[in-house]
Design a protein around this motif. Structure first.
Motif, mmCIF file in Angstrom:
data_model
loop_
_atom_site.group_PDB
_atom_site.id
_atom_site.type_symbol
_atom_site.label_atom_id
_atom_site.label_comp_id
_atom_site.label_asym_id
_atom_site.label_seq_id
_atom_site.Cartn_x
_atom_site.Cartn_y
_atom_site.Cartn_z
ATOM 1 N N SER A 181 -63.054 49.534 -42.403
ATOM 2 C CA SER A 181 -64.120 50.289 -43.081
ATOM 3 C C SER A 181 -65.263 50.678 -42.150
ATOM 4 N N TYR A 182 -65.090 50.478 -40.839
ATOM 5 C CA TYR A 182 -66.204 50.723 -39.924
ATOM 6 C C TYR A 182 -66.663 52.177 -39.900
ATOM 7 N N SER A 183 -65.787 53.104 -40.213
ATOM 8 C CA SER A 183 -66.160 54.525 -40.172
ATOM 9 C C SER A 183 -66.891 54.977 -41.432
ATOM 10 N N LEU A 184 -66.969 54.095 -42.425
ATOM 11 C CA LEU A 184 -67.587 54.459 -43.703
ATOM 12 C C LEU A 184 -69.078 54.124 -43.730
ATOM 13 N N SER A 185 -69.773 54.686 -44.698
ATOM 14 C CA SER A 185 -71.216 54.442 -44.810
ATOM 15 C C SER A 185 -71.526 53.089 -45.426
ATOM 16 N N GLY A 186 -70.544 52.470 -46.079
ATOM 17 C CA GLY A 186 -70.736 51.161 -46.700
ATOM 18 C C GLY A 186 -69.448 50.676 -47.319
ATOM 19 N N VAL A 187 -69.556 49.573 -48.081
ATOM 20 C CA VAL A 187 -68.402 49.009 -48.768
ATOM 21 C C VAL A 187 -68.797 48.632 -50.197
ATOM 22 N N SER A 188 -67.839 48.108 -50.959
ATOM 23 C CA SER A 188 -68.016 47.890 -52.396
ATOM 24 C C SER A 188 -69.146 46.936 -52.798
ATOM 25 N N PRO A 189 -69.274 45.756 -52.181
ATOM 26 C CA PRO A 189 -70.286 44.813 -52.664
ATOM 27 C C PRO A 189 -71.700 45.378 -52.623
ATOM 28 N N ILE A 190 -72.596 44.704 -53.345
ATOM 29 C CA ILE A 190 -73.991 45.140 -53.404
ATOM 30 C C ILE A 190 -74.584 45.222 -52.010
ATOM 31 N N LEU A 246 -60.037 57.381 -46.493
ATOM 32 C CA LEU A 246 -60.663 56.081 -46.741
ATOM 33 C C LEU A 246 -61.918 56.236 -47.594
ATOM 34 N N LYS A 247 -62.143 55.247 -48.474
ATOM 35 C CA LYS A 247 -63.330 55.248 -49.332
ATOM 36 C C LYS A 247 -63.993 53.872 -49.299
ATOM 37 N N SER A 248 -65.294 53.872 -49.528
ATOM 38 C CA SER A 248 -66.039 52.609 -49.555
ATOM 39 C C SER A 248 -65.493 51.663 -50.608
ATOM 40 N N GLU A 249 -65.004 52.235 -51.718
ATOM 41 C CA GLU A 249 -64.496 51.422 -52.820
ATOM 42 C C GLU A 249 -63.222 50.659 -52.472
ATOM 43 N N PHE A 250 -62.617 50.965 -51.323
ATOM 44 C CA PHE A 250 -61.377 50.303 -50.925
ATOM 45 C C PHE A 250 -61.611 48.934 -50.296
ATOM 46 N N PHE A 251 -62.850 48.650 -49.860
ATOM 47 C CA PHE A 251 -63.083 47.483 -49.019
ATOM 48 C C PHE A 251 -64.129 46.524 -49.572
ATOM 49 N N ILE A 252 -63.893 45.240 -49.323
ATOM 50 C CA ILE A 252 -64.887 44.204 -49.580
ATOM 51 C C ILE A 252 -65.797 44.082 -48.374
ATOM 52 N N ASP A 253 -65.191 44.135 -47.185
ATOM 53 C CA ASP A 253 -65.937 43.969 -45.938
ATOM 54 C C ASP A 253 -65.297 44.851 -44.871
ATOM 55 N N ALA A 254 -65.163 44.342 -43.648
ATOM 56 C CA ALA A 254 -64.624 45.163 -42.564
ATOM 57 C C ALA A 254 -63.160 45.533 -42.782
ATOM 58 N N VAL A 255 -62.355 44.573 -43.246
ATOM 59 C CA VAL A 255 -60.908 44.825 -43.346
ATOM 60 C C VAL A 255 -60.272 44.393 -44.659
ATOM 61 N N HIS A 256 -60.955 43.592 -45.478
ATOM 62 C CA HIS A 256 -60.343 43.084 -46.705
ATOM 63 C C HIS A 256 -60.562 44.060 -47.857
ATOM 64 N N ILE A 257 -59.580 44.097 -48.750
ATOM 65 C CA ILE A 257 -59.519 45.192 -49.716
ATOM 66 C C ILE A 257 -59.827 44.777 -51.157
ATOM 67 N N THR A 258 -60.204 45.768 -51.934
ATOM 68 C CA THR A 258 -60.427 45.649 -53.373
ATOM 69 C C THR A 258 -59.130 46.051 -54.088
ATOM 70 N N PRO A 259 -59.064 45.895 -55.415
ATOM 71 C CA PRO A 259 -57.890 46.390 -56.138
ATOM 72 C C PRO A 259 -57.641 47.884 -55.908
ATOM 73 N N SER A 269 -73.297 48.539 -34.176
ATOM 74 C CA SER A 269 -73.334 49.235 -35.452
ATOM 75 C C SER A 269 -71.905 49.342 -35.995
ATOM 76 N N PRO A 270 -71.743 49.700 -37.277
ATOM 77 C CA PRO A 270 -70.382 49.881 -37.798
ATOM 78 C C PRO A 270 -69.582 50.909 -36.995
ATOM 79 N N GLN A 271 -70.236 52.005 -36.598
ATOM 80 C CA GLN A 271 -69.540 53.043 -35.850
ATOM 81 C C GLN A 271 -69.127 52.536 -34.468
ATOM 82 N N GLU A 272 -70.011 51.808 -33.798
ATOM 83 C CA GLU A 272 -69.681 51.243 -32.481
ATOM 84 C C GLU A 272 -68.565 50.217 -32.607
ATOM 85 N N SER A 273 -68.643 49.397 -33.662
ATOM 86 C CA SER A 273 -67.602 48.394 -33.900
ATOM 87 C C SER A 273 -66.256 49.070 -34.124
ATOM 88 N N GLY A 274 -66.285 50.154 -34.912
ATOM 89 C CA GLY A 274 -65.048 50.859 -35.218
ATOM 90 C C GLY A 274 -64.395 51.449 -33.985
#
Length: 400
Positions: free
Chosen positions: A309-318, A368-381, A334-339
């Protein structure tokens, strides 16, 4: 004399009442392996149980486990939402229900075996909604979820060897496809293998909380207390800090170069990148040996590149729970540098397998969408459904 007798009597009572207490702890640590993390103080004494456990030694889960994972702010966004629990069960082969080996044997056929780490395991996702489960539903086929958190390509090679042996023993036709998804954990194990050889002088001991010490010392009692709390205080229990804790766990590469860990890894080193390519090359040699042993065709193997999810603006959690990488001087990126760093090693992994003629499955970055991820690599339903749909599309499967 009277004081001595009193002390002796008190000690005798403490000893007598301690026998059932410690007996319960021994029983729990010997027989309830699924509830242990492996860092318990008495784990070395009882670890022989795992060493004699063929599925576990072959990179699979412990057999016949059933546990629940609580979460509140990962897929839900309202403070009034009660804690919800995702059920996680395995069969006697250590494969994950409902996409398990026992179910495949009962059906008389298994079409696809999925072997990977925590993305495929997806233990926080609801049972029946993990990638292999969704893939089965979409394609009307039977799948096996042979994943375990932290498993790298070498772990999956052991798993494939074990699984194919079990197919033979149970007189099942070999699966028409095996999907291997290990890129995230393979860079982790490669990095740690280098770090162990050249530790950084920055290492500092990290304080351990009283709660953790309690769990490590008396895991059985800890579990009973946890269960009681869950039963009576579930609705009012807040896990607001759960998403914050995610930042410090569960993505091994994020430990590299983190201040205080002593884990030094030169991300941009050409020598290290070449070493990673050789590391993957050796795994391919080993995989080929296993496939040859079972006369299983390489053309039936797919190498999946797990998205991040590093290329995204965020992820699912608050809160943004992505585990950011660190540069060799300890700077948090940063997320972009990490990615960019992480993707560079994914490309090495992909190109090395492609060079040997393996079928590659990658996830289109633009989808890819922010709603797909909990964090960097783990996924939501939702992420699980997206990955399963991508598998089906890449494998040319007709979907419902």
């Amino acid at each position: 004399m009277k004081i001595a007798r009193t002390i002796l009597k008190a000690c005798s009572l403490v000893f007598a009442y301690s026998i059932p207490f410690f007996g319960f702890e021994v029983f729990f640590q010997h027989n309830q392996r699924e509830f242990l993390n492996g860092d318990e103080l008495l784990y070395p004494i009882f670890s022989y149980v795992d060493r004699g456990n063929s599925p576990f030694q072959s990179g699979l889960q412990r057999p016949n486990i059933k546990r629940e994972s609580p979460h509140q702010f990962l897929f839900e966004y309202d403070n009034s939402t009660p804690v919800r629990y995702s059920t996680f069960e395995t069969d006697k082969f250590g494969t994950i229900k409902p996409s398990d080996m026992e179910a495949g044997i009962a059906a008389g056929k298994v079409n696809t075996v999925f072997c990977g780490g925590s993305t495929t395991e997806a233990n926080l996702v609801w049972a029946g909604q993990r990638p292999p489960d969704v893939f089965s539903d979409l394609t009307g086929s039977t799948s096996i979820n042979a994943a375990r958190s932290g498993k790298d390509i070498y772990g999956c090679i052991k798993t494939i060897d074990y699984i194919l042996e079990e197919f033979t023993k149970n007189e099942l036709t070999f699966p028409s496809r095996i999907v291997i998804a290990n890129n995230v954990n393979t860079i982790m194990t490669y990095g740690f293998s280098l770090i162990e050889k050249t530790p950084s002088p920055q290492a500092e001991s990290q304080p351990i909380s009283l709660r953790t010490r309690f769990r490590q010392s008396l895991p059985g009692t800890y579990y009973i207390v946890y269960s009681i709390r869950k039963s009576f205080f579930n609705k009012s229990k807040s896990m607001r800090d759960q998403v914050v804790k995610l930042r410090n766990c569960c993505h091994g590469a994020a430990y590299f170069n983190r201040p205080g860990t002593g884990s030094l890894f030169e991300w941009d080193s050409e020598k290290i990148k070449e070493g990673y390519s050789s590391y993957v090359e050796r795994s391919i040699t080993r995989l080929s040996e296993v496939l040859k042993k079972h006369s299983y065709p390489q053309n039936n193997i797919s190498i999946a590149i797990e998205p991040n999810s590093y290329s995204l603006s965020g992820v699912s959690p608050i809160d943004d729970t992505r585990q950011l990488l660190h540069s060799s001087d300890g700077r948090k990126l940063s997320p972009q540098e990490s990615g960019k760093l992480f993707d560079s090693y994914d490309r090495i992994y992909q190109k090395t397998f492609a060079r040997h003629g393996f079928h590659i499955i990658s996830f289109p970055v633009k989808s890819l969408k922010s709603e797909f991820f909990i964090d960097a690599v783990h996924i939501t339903p939702e992420g699980s459904r997206a990955i399963a749909s991508n598998y089906a599309s890449a494998l040319g499967k007709n979907t419902k």
